[in-house]
Scaffold this motif. Structure first.
Motif, PDB file in Angstrom:
ATOM      1  N   THR A  94       6.849  12.122   2.072  1.00  0.00           N
ATOM      2  CA  THR A  94       7.600  12.829   1.122  1.00  0.00           C
ATOM      3  C   THR A  94       8.952  13.635   1.689  1.00  0.00           C
ATOM      4  N   ARG A  95       9.596  14.408   0.926  1.00  0.00           N
ATOM      5  CA  ARG A  95      10.764  15.014   1.406  1.00  0.00           C
ATOM      6  C   ARG A  95      10.542  16.543   1.660  1.00  0.00           C
ATOM      7  N   TRP A  96      10.147  16.898   3.075  1.00  0.00           N
ATOM      8  CA  TRP A  96       9.749  18.446   3.029  1.00  0.00           C
ATOM      9  C   TRP A  96      10.906  19.163   3.823  1.00  0.00           C
ATOM     10  N   LYS A  97      11.128  20.102   3.276  1.00  0.00           N
ATOM     11  CA  LYS A  97      12.561  21.063   3.753  1.00  0.00           C
ATOM     12  C   LYS A  97      13.631  20.152   3.949  1.00  0.00           C
ATOM     13  N   ASP A  98      13.908  19.381   2.811  1.00  0.00           N
ATOM     14  CA  ASP A  98      15.211  18.464   2.756  1.00  0.00           C
ATOM     15  C   ASP A  98      15.237  17.648   3.776  1.00  0.00           C
ATOM     16  N   ARG A  99      14.079  16.929   4.318  1.00  0.00           N
ATOM     17  CA  ARG A  99      14.265  15.874   5.176  1.00  0.00           C
ATOM     18  C   ARG A  99      13.016  15.122   5.103  1.00  0.00           C
ATOM     19  N   PRO A 100      13.220  13.573   5.259  1.00  0.00           N
ATOM     20  CA  PRO A 100      11.963  12.542   5.223  1.00  0.00           C
ATOM     21  C   PRO A 100      10.741  13.348   6.082  1.00  0.00           C
ATOM     22  N   PHE A 101       9.698  13.004   5.587  1.00  0.00           N
ATOM     23  CA  PHE A 101       8.331  13.831   6.296  1.00  0.00           C
ATOM     24  C   PHE A 101       7.099  12.754   5.917  1.00  0.00           C
ATOM     25  N   ILE A 102       6.599  12.279   6.888  1.00  0.00           N
ATOM     26  CA  ILE A 102       5.615  11.376   6.778  1.00  0.00           C
ATOM     27  C   ILE A 102       4.321  12.101   6.661  1.00  0.00           C
ATOM     28  N   ALA A 103       3.810  12.417   5.429  1.00  0.00           N
ATOM     29  CA  ALA A 103       2.653  13.604   4.986  1.00  0.00           C
ATOM     30  C   ALA A 103       1.500  13.082   5.505  1.00  0.00           C
ATOM     31  N   PHE A 104       1.256  11.625   5.352  1.00  0.00           N
ATOM     32  CA  PHE A 104      -0.047  10.967   5.615  1.00  0.00           C
ATOM     33  C   PHE A 104       0.213   9.520   6.223  1.00  0.00           C
ATOM     34  N   SER A 105      -0.610   9.511   7.304  1.00  0.00           N
ATOM     35  CA  SER A 105      -0.673   7.780   7.833  1.00  0.00           C
ATOM     36  C   SER A 105      -2.409   7.641   8.027  1.00  0.00           C
ATOM     37  N   MET A 106      -3.034   6.955   7.167  1.00  0.00           N
ATOM     38  CA  MET A 106      -4.435   6.919   7.302  1.00  0.00           C
ATOM     39  C   MET A 106      -5.003   5.399   7.013  1.00  0.00           C
ATOM     40  N   THR A 107      -5.865   5.160   7.842  1.00  0.00           N
ATOM     41  CA  THR A 107      -6.408   3.942   7.889  1.00  0.00           C
ATOM     42  C   THR A 107      -8.127   4.019   7.823  1.00  0.00           C
ATOM     43  N   ALA A 108      -8.588   3.082   6.731  1.00  0.00           N
ATOM     44  CA  ALA A 108     -10.028   3.057   6.863  1.00  0.00           C
ATOM     45  C   ALA A 108     -10.671   2.592   8.309  1.00  0.00           C
ATOM     46  N   PRO A 109     -11.695   3.143   8.745  1.00  0.00           N
ATOM     47  CA  PRO A 109     -12.386   2.885  10.009  1.00  0.00           C
ATOM     48  C   PRO A 109     -12.467   1.202  10.197  1.00  0.00           C
ATOM     49  N   ILE A 110     -12.898   0.654   9.082  1.00  0.00           N
ATOM     50  CA  ILE A 110     -13.272  -0.590   9.401  1.00  0.00           C
ATOM     51  C   ILE A 110     -11.957  -1.701   9.288  1.00  0.00           C
ATOM     52  N   ALA A 111     -10.858  -0.966   8.965  1.00  0.00           N
ATOM     53  CA  ALA A 111      -9.564  -1.747   9.137  1.00  0.00           C
ATOM     54  C   ALA A 111      -8.622  -1.371  10.357  1.00  0.00           C
ATOM     55  N   LYS A 112      -9.151  -0.637  11.192  1.00  0.00           N
ATOM     56  CA  LYS A 112      -8.278  -0.146  12.565  1.00  0.00           C
ATOM     57  C   LYS A 112      -8.052  -1.638  13.191  1.00  0.00           C
ATOM     58  N   ARG A 113      -7.275  -1.337  14.204  1.00  0.00           N
ATOM     59  CA  ARG A 113      -6.765  -2.240  15.130  1.00  0.00           C
ATOM     60  C   ARG A 113      -6.454  -3.578  14.590  1.00  0.00           C
ATOM     61  N   LYS A 114      -5.955  -3.465  13.351  1.00  0.00           N
ATOM     62  CA  LYS A 114      -5.319  -4.574  12.466  1.00  0.00           C
ATOM     63  C   LYS A 114      -3.966  -4.518  12.334  1.00  0.00           C
ATOM     64  N   GLY A 115      -3.380  -3.308  12.892  1.00  0.00           N
ATOM     65  CA  GLY A 115      -1.996  -3.240  12.686  1.00  0.00           C
ATOM     66  C   GLY A 115      -1.390  -2.648  11.257  1.00  0.00           C
ATOM     67  N   LEU A 116      -2.257  -2.169  10.691  1.00  0.00           N
ATOM     68  CA  LEU A 116      -1.909  -1.725   9.273  1.00  0.00           C
ATOM     69  C   LEU A 116      -0.985  -0.603   9.202  1.00  0.00           C
ATOM     70  N   ALA A 117      -1.597   0.475  10.022  1.00  0.00           N
ATOM     71  CA  ALA A 117      -0.987   1.838  10.017  1.00  0.00           C
ATOM     72  C   ALA A 117       0.702   1.687  10.648  1.00  0.00           C
ATOM     73  N   ARG A 118       0.725   0.728  11.681  1.00  0.00           N
ATOM     74  CA  ARG A 118       2.115   0.506  12.336  1.00  0.00           C
ATOM     75  C   ARG A 118       2.919  -0.273  11.132  1.00  0.00           C
ATOM     76  N   ALA A 119       2.195  -1.264  10.429  1.00  0.00           N
ATOM     77  CA  ALA A 119       3.125  -2.024   9.575  1.00  0.00           C
ATOM     78  C   ALA A 119       3.595  -0.972   8.507  1.00  0.00           C
ATOM     79  N   GLY A 120       2.526  -0.219   8.061  1.00  0.00           N
ATOM     80  CA  GLY A 120       3.225   0.918   6.957  1.00  0.00           C
ATOM     81  C   GLY A 120       4.296   1.658   7.394  1.00  0.00           C
ATOM     82  N   LEU A 121       4.149   2.135   8.694  1.00  0.00           N
ATOM     83  CA  LEU A 121       5.346   3.129   9.212  1.00  0.00           C
ATOM     84  C   LEU A 121       6.483   2.474   9.289  1.00  0.00           C
ATOM     85  N   ILE A 122       6.392   1.166   9.720  1.00  0.00           N
ATOM     86  CA  ILE A 122       7.562   0.548  10.161  1.00  0.00           C
ATOM     87  C   ILE A 122       8.275   0.217   8.662  1.00  0.00           C
TER      88      ILE A 122
END
Length: 398
Positions: A94-122
């Motif tokens: 989102t854009r919070w207080k006039d700056r880019p803001f990652i409001a949520f970064s979430m991954t399902a428990p069964i999909a952890k350790r697969k680099g999905l959160a890292r890929a989404g953030l990058i």
């Protein structure tokens, strides 16, 4: 809803980085709200961010995000990873207080350790670079070690100074209480002066002219009000200088807080001694107690005591303003910081005038008025922080 755990404010400088290709990664749509709510519920359960939310709570949170309550959603930079009609990971920007803001970064428990959160953030960060952004912000629960490690690996660092919002709701409410008591003390302090100017019933020359005994019960009333104002201010400053439960940087305001609290204790003791002396017959200290020249010694002693009390009181006032300037940096609020500086340079000299003469009372009223305005601004900001804590988006475990 249980108490929110204090969180870190982090930011990262954006730069060119190789994107990560992930099958099923796309931008989110409003029709994804039900699936994102289920993902949020699964990602939070059993973690440090779990506050016992239900699916309905998670749905409302995602709806708020899409509705822009945490700043306008940036769908082009937000990412979800879907497989077989199920969303396993999401990064919502989102854009919070006039700056880019990652409001949520979430991954399902069964999909952890697969680099999905890292890929989404990058990939989200690279899209922000393409939009011309230079940095991105987020907040993370301070005990969420895996998420913090991931963010640090991606270049996130703790923001320059700790934001007050990261110290938790309970700490902010203590600061609010402190500001309230200081404001109340100002009202009690200026009340006798205001009455003296608007009526013939006050602590100044009017009462002395209307009474055959300047030290009658009316004087005790005004002395009592002054003492009560000092005690209220002392309590308020003590609450305002409550240490934060979170230490986010080397500068935690410790020196300013200690100086202020030392001044508070000394001022409280001085005020108690002064009030007791005002209610004690002056005959306890006869002029001949110091020998033939006792009257001069007594006058000199009184002058020294008055100077001592004045210096300590003004020093405590100055320490309080320096501490408020430090708090202003952690809100952050530049006008509050500047007003506190002006009050140091203007308010303290105004308060140096003798209380018992006419012009200085006007100067005292002026200084206290500026101080009161400063506290109103500070309390408004603290109220806003509490509102933000109660409704701020969280960072789910990655």
């Amino acid at each position: 809803m249980s108490q929110k755990i204090p969180r870190f404010h982090m930011r990262a400088q954006l730069g060119q980085r190789e994107r990560v290709q992930v099958d099923g990664m796309r931008t989110p749509k409003e029709s994804d709200i039900p699936d994102l709510a289920m993902l949020m519920l699964a990602a939070y359960q059993g973690t440090v961010d779990d506050k016992g939310e239900t699916l309905d709570d998670a749905t409302k949170e995602i709806q708020k995000t899409f509705a822009g309550e945490y700043g306008p959603l940036n769908p082009e930079c937000s990412k979800v990873v879907e497989s077989g009609g199920v969303i396993f990971s999401a990064t919502l920007v989102t854009r919070w207080k006039d700056r880019p803001f990652i409001a949520f970064s979430m991954t399902a428990p069964i999909a952890k350790r697969k680099g999905l959160a890292r890929a989404g953030l990058i990939n989200a960060m690279q899209d922000l670079v393409a939009q011309g952004e230079r940095e991105v912000h987020l907040v993370v629960t301070r005990t969420n070690i895996p998420a913090i490690a991931l963010y640090q690996d991606l270049g996130f660092v703790k923001a320059g100074g700790p934001l007050l919002e990261n110290s938790g709701r309970e700490h902010i409410t203590k600061l609010q209480s402190g500001v309230f008591w200081i404001m109340a003390s100002i009202v009690v302090k200026v009340l006798p002066v205001f009455i003296d100017y608007t009526t013939n019933f006050g602590p100044g020359s009017h009462i002395k002219q209307a009474s055959n005994n300047p030290s009658d019960e009316f004087e005790l009333i005004w002395d009592g009000l002054r003492f009560m104002a000092v005690m209220m201010s002392t309590y308020g400053l003590w609450r305002l200088s409550t240490p934060s439960p979170v230490r986010l940087s080397a500068d935690n305001g410790s020196l300013r807080r200690r100086l202020l609290r030392i001044g508070i204790v000394i001022t409280g003791i001085n005020s108690l001694a002064w009030f007791l002396s005002m209610t004690t017959p002056l005959a306890m200290f006869p002029s001949n107690a110091f020998g033939p020249e006792g009257i001069y010694v007594a006058i000199l002693l009184v002058i020294v005591i008055v100077i001592y009390i004045t210096v300590v009181s003004l020093a405590t006032f100055g320490f309080a303003l320096l501490y408020i300037r430090w708090l202003a940096d952690r809100i952050p609020n530049v006008p509050i910081k500047q007003l506190a500086l002006y009050l140091i340079w203007i308010g303290i000299p105004l308060c140096l005038w003798d209380w018992n003469s006419t012009a200085p009372r006007i100067s005292t009223l002026l200084a206290m008025t500026i101080y009161f305005i400063l506290l109103i601004l500070l309390r408004r900001e603290l109220n806003g922080i509490v509102t933000k804590i109660d409704g701020e988006p969280g960072i789910a475990p990655s």
